[in-house]
Design a protein around this motif. Structure first.
Motif, PDB file in Angstrom:
ATOM      1  N   LEU A 149      32.460  39.065  55.729  1.00  0.00           N
ATOM      2  CA  LEU A 149      33.582  38.769  56.626  1.00  0.00           C
ATOM      3  C   LEU A 149      33.957  37.146  56.244  1.00  0.00           C
ATOM      4  CD1 LEU A 149      32.577  40.578  59.753  1.00  0.00           C
ATOM      5  CD2 LEU A 149      34.504  41.064  58.353  1.00  0.00           C
ATOM      6  N   SER A 150      32.961  36.615  56.129  1.00  0.00           N
ATOM      7  CA  SER A 150      33.005  35.044  55.661  1.00  0.00           C
ATOM      8  C   SER A 150      33.845  35.075  54.329  1.00  0.00           C
ATOM      9  CB  SER A 150      31.748  34.551  55.554  1.00  0.00           C
ATOM     10  OG  SER A 150      30.843  34.689  56.700  1.00  0.00           O
ATOM     11  N   PHE A 151      33.522  35.690  53.427  1.00  0.00           N
ATOM     12  CA  PHE A 151      34.143  35.809  52.127  1.00  0.00           C
ATOM     13  C   PHE A 151      35.857  35.992  52.358  1.00  0.00           C
ATOM     14  CE2 PHE A 151      35.685  37.583  48.190  1.00  0.00           C
ATOM     15  CZ  PHE A 151      35.437  36.698  47.303  1.00  0.00           C
ATOM     16  N   LEU A 152      35.899  36.962  53.338  1.00  0.00           N
ATOM     17  CA  LEU A 152      37.492  37.333  53.286  1.00  0.00           C
ATOM     18  C   LEU A 152      37.898  36.199  54.347  1.00  0.00           C
ATOM     19  CD1 LEU A 152      37.324  40.880  54.126  1.00  0.00           C
ATOM     20  CD2 LEU A 152      37.914  39.981  52.140  1.00  0.00           C
ATOM     21  N   ILE A 153      37.356  35.620  54.980  1.00  0.00           N
ATOM     22  CA  ILE A 153      38.106  34.526  55.721  1.00  0.00           C
ATOM     23  C   ILE A 153      38.360  33.097  54.666  1.00  0.00           C
ATOM     24  CG2 ILE A 153      37.672  32.694  57.465  1.00  0.00           C
ATOM     25  CD1 ILE A 153      36.108  34.957  59.188  1.00  0.00           C
ATOM     26  N   LEU A 154      37.259  32.634  53.904  1.00  0.00           N
ATOM     27  CA  LEU A 154      37.466  31.876  53.041  1.00  0.00           C
ATOM     28  C   LEU A 154      38.543  32.196  52.216  1.00  0.00           C
ATOM     29  CD1 LEU A 154      36.308  29.158  52.040  1.00  0.00           C
ATOM     30  CD2 LEU A 154      34.988  30.334  50.521  1.00  0.00           C
ATOM     31  N   TYR A 155      38.655  33.331  51.653  1.00  0.00           N
ATOM     32  CA  TYR A 155      39.851  33.961  50.704  1.00  0.00           C
ATOM     33  C   TYR A 155      41.032  33.526  51.463  1.00  0.00           C
ATOM     34  CZ  TYR A 155      43.032  36.837  48.706  1.00  0.00           C
ATOM     35  OH  TYR A 155      44.172  37.562  47.890  1.00  0.00           O
ATOM     36  N   GLN A 156      41.042  34.034  52.756  1.00  0.00           N
ATOM     37  CA  GLN A 156      42.506  33.848  53.548  1.00  0.00           C
ATOM     38  C   GLN A 156      42.813  32.581  53.817  1.00  0.00           C
ATOM     39  OE1 GLN A 156      44.386  36.146  54.479  1.00  0.00           O
ATOM     40  NE2 GLN A 156      43.405  37.665  53.691  1.00  0.00           N
ATOM     41  N   LEU A 157      41.999  31.432  53.833  1.00  0.00           N
ATOM     42  CA  LEU A 157      42.209  30.118  54.186  1.00  0.00           C
ATOM     43  C   LEU A 157      42.293  29.414  52.793  1.00  0.00           C
ATOM     44  CD1 LEU A 157      39.438  29.086  57.004  1.00  0.00           C
ATOM     45  CD2 LEU A 157      41.948  29.780  57.305  1.00  0.00           C
ATOM     46  N   THR A 158      42.008  29.886  51.772  1.00  0.00           N
ATOM     47  CA  THR A 158      42.106  29.015  50.465  1.00  0.00           C
ATOM     48  C   THR A 158      42.995  29.549  49.423  1.00  0.00           C
ATOM     49  OG1 THR A 158      40.100  30.207  49.436  1.00  0.00           O
ATOM     50  CG2 THR A 158      39.701  28.123  50.838  1.00  0.00           C
ATOM     51  N   GLY A 189      37.941  27.868  43.468  1.00  0.00           N
ATOM     52  CA  GLY A 189      36.588  27.316  43.146  1.00  0.00           C
ATOM     53  C   GLY A 189      35.503  27.697  44.224  1.00  0.00           C
ATOM     54  N   PHE A 190      36.157  27.854  45.617  1.00  0.00           N
ATOM     55  CA  PHE A 190      35.504  28.124  46.846  1.00  0.00           C
ATOM     56  C   PHE A 190      35.068  29.713  46.476  1.00  0.00           C
ATOM     57  CE2 PHE A 190      37.840  24.844  48.777  1.00  0.00           C
ATOM     58  CZ  PHE A 190      37.050  23.943  49.152  1.00  0.00           C
ATOM     59  N   LEU A 191      35.687  30.611  45.998  1.00  0.00           N
ATOM     60  CA  LEU A 191      35.348  32.013  45.749  1.00  0.00           C
ATOM     61  C   LEU A 191      34.139  32.016  44.858  1.00  0.00           C
ATOM     62  CD1 LEU A 191      38.619  33.931  46.083  1.00  0.00           C
ATOM     63  CD2 LEU A 191      36.843  33.373  47.832  1.00  0.00           C
ATOM     64  N   PHE A 192      34.100  31.187  43.971  1.00  0.00           N
ATOM     65  CA  PHE A 192      32.961  31.265  43.061  1.00  0.00           C
ATOM     66  C   PHE A 192      31.886  30.809  43.671  1.00  0.00           C
ATOM     67  CE2 PHE A 192      30.340  29.029  40.119  1.00  0.00           C
ATOM     68  CZ  PHE A 192      29.979  29.981  39.278  1.00  0.00           C
ATOM     69  N   LEU A 193      31.691  29.799  44.524  1.00  0.00           N
ATOM     70  CA  LEU A 193      30.548  29.276  45.062  1.00  0.00           C
ATOM     71  C   LEU A 193      30.173  30.472  46.018  1.00  0.00           C
ATOM     72  CD1 LEU A 193      31.776  25.660  46.088  1.00  0.00           C
ATOM     73  CD2 LEU A 193      30.263  26.553  44.184  1.00  0.00           C
ATOM     74  N   MET A 194      31.063  30.980  46.950  1.00  0.00           N
ATOM     75  CA  MET A 194      30.499  31.938  47.671  1.00  0.00           C
ATOM     76  C   MET A 194      29.731  33.314  46.913  1.00  0.00           C
ATOM     77  SD  MET A 194      32.693  32.163  51.051  1.00  0.00           S
ATOM     78  CE  MET A 194      31.749  33.155  51.798  1.00  0.00           C
ATOM     79  N   LEU A 195      30.436  33.571  45.767  1.00  0.00           N
ATOM     80  CA  LEU A 195      29.944  34.680  45.169  1.00  0.00           C
ATOM     81  C   LEU A 195      28.804  34.397  44.228  1.00  0.00           C
ATOM     82  CD1 LEU A 195      30.402  37.660  44.811  1.00  0.00           C
ATOM     83  CD2 LEU A 195      32.047  37.316  43.116  1.00  0.00           C
ATOM     84  N   GLY A 196      28.820  33.198  43.414  1.00  0.00           N
ATOM     85  CA  GLY A 196      27.908  33.062  42.490  1.00  0.00           C
ATOM     86  C   GLY A 196      27.004  31.952  42.422  1.00  0.00           C
ATOM     87  N   SER A 231      47.736  34.153  50.256  1.00  0.00           N
ATOM     88  CA  SER A 231      46.876  35.149  51.302  1.00  0.00           C
ATOM     89  C   SER A 231      47.888  35.707  52.323  1.00  0.00           C
ATOM     90  CB  SER A 231      45.684  34.740  51.628  1.00  0.00           C
ATOM     91  OG  SER A 231      45.927  33.388  52.401  1.00  0.00           O
ATOM     92  N   MET A 232      47.379  36.788  53.015  1.00  0.00           N
ATOM     93  CA  MET A 232      47.904  37.180  54.424  1.00  0.00           C
ATOM     94  C   MET A 232      47.993  35.941  55.218  1.00  0.00           C
ATOM     95  SD  MET A 232      47.022  40.486  56.233  1.00  0.00           S
ATOM     96  CE  MET A 232      45.332  40.428  55.674  1.00  0.00           C
ATOM     97  N   PHE A 233      47.086  35.095  55.423  1.00  0.00           N
ATOM     98  CA  PHE A 233      47.202  34.102  56.505  1.00  0.00           C
ATOM     99  C   PHE A 233      48.091  32.998  55.912  1.00  0.00           C
ATOM    100  CE2 PHE A 233      45.670  29.745  57.127  1.00  0.00           C
ATOM    101  CZ  PHE A 233      45.549  29.925  58.540  1.00  0.00           C
TER     102      PHE A 233
END
Length: 183
Positions: free
Chosen positions: A72-81, A44-51, A85-87
């Motif tokens: 960059l913020s979107f990619l960081i959030l993606y990595q954390l959530t 859901g975090f990615l949806f919030l950041m994008l939409g 992910s690579m992280f």
């Protein structure tokens, strides 16, 4: 700016795009949308950041540095959530090669964001609390290993940031703003 310039050159000279200077931010938005469609349903975090707001779409329709910082913020959030992910693979991996590669990549994302606009620094604060929570929830015997991996991310972040600032000082002799204004 290097990447933005190359994408703009391709958009103008190879594609014949009229508003070529917007191409980089449009490309970033397309990449973010692709990540969302591929992985966003799990998060859901990615949806919030994008939409969350049309204002985000506005950022990517013009030629501003906000598009890069938000990306960059979107990619960081993606990595954390995202669990795959690579992280997360780096944190869970016992392989040094996999761990170091992922940690360096995430540290480079943070370093690039640190070079951006200050209004995106909220990502650092949110990341700190997110990672602190994750560390607290980790079994006690693994906490030192996770802390060392976090330290590698911070070290890479500082190398990217300080290395860029050092190169600016060497190239512009401490007069970067004046030289930019003269051009």
């Amino acid at each position: 700016y290097f990447l933005a310039g190359k994408v703009a050159w391709i958009a103008k000279n190879l594609i014949g795009m009229d508003k070529y200077y917007r191409a980089f931010n449009v490309l970033l938005f397309v990449v973010m949308t692709g990540i969302f469609y591929k992985k966003g349903r799990q998060n859901g975090f990615l949806f919030l950041m994008l939409g969350l707001t049309p204002q985000i779409w506005y950022i990517f329709s013009y030629a501003t540095s906000d598009g890069w910082d938000y990306f960059l913020s979107f990619l960081i959030l993606y990595q954390l959530t995202i669990k795959k992910s690579m992280f997360y693979r780096a944190l869970e991996s016992s392989s040094v090669r996999i761990a170091v590669g992922g940690l360096v990549a995430v540290g480079a994302l943070y370093g690039a964001l640190l070079l951006g606009k200050k209004n995106y620094y909220f990502v650092f604060l949110a990341s700190f609390f997110f990672l602190l929570y994750r560390l607290i929830k980790t079994k006690k015997q693994k906490r030192m290993q996770i802390t060392i991996k976090y330290a590698i991310i911070v070290a890479v972040c500082m190398v990217v940031y300080c290395g860029t600032k050092y190169m600016d000082i060497q190239f512009y002799h401490g007069n970067k703003n004046l030289i930019i204004l003269e051009q």
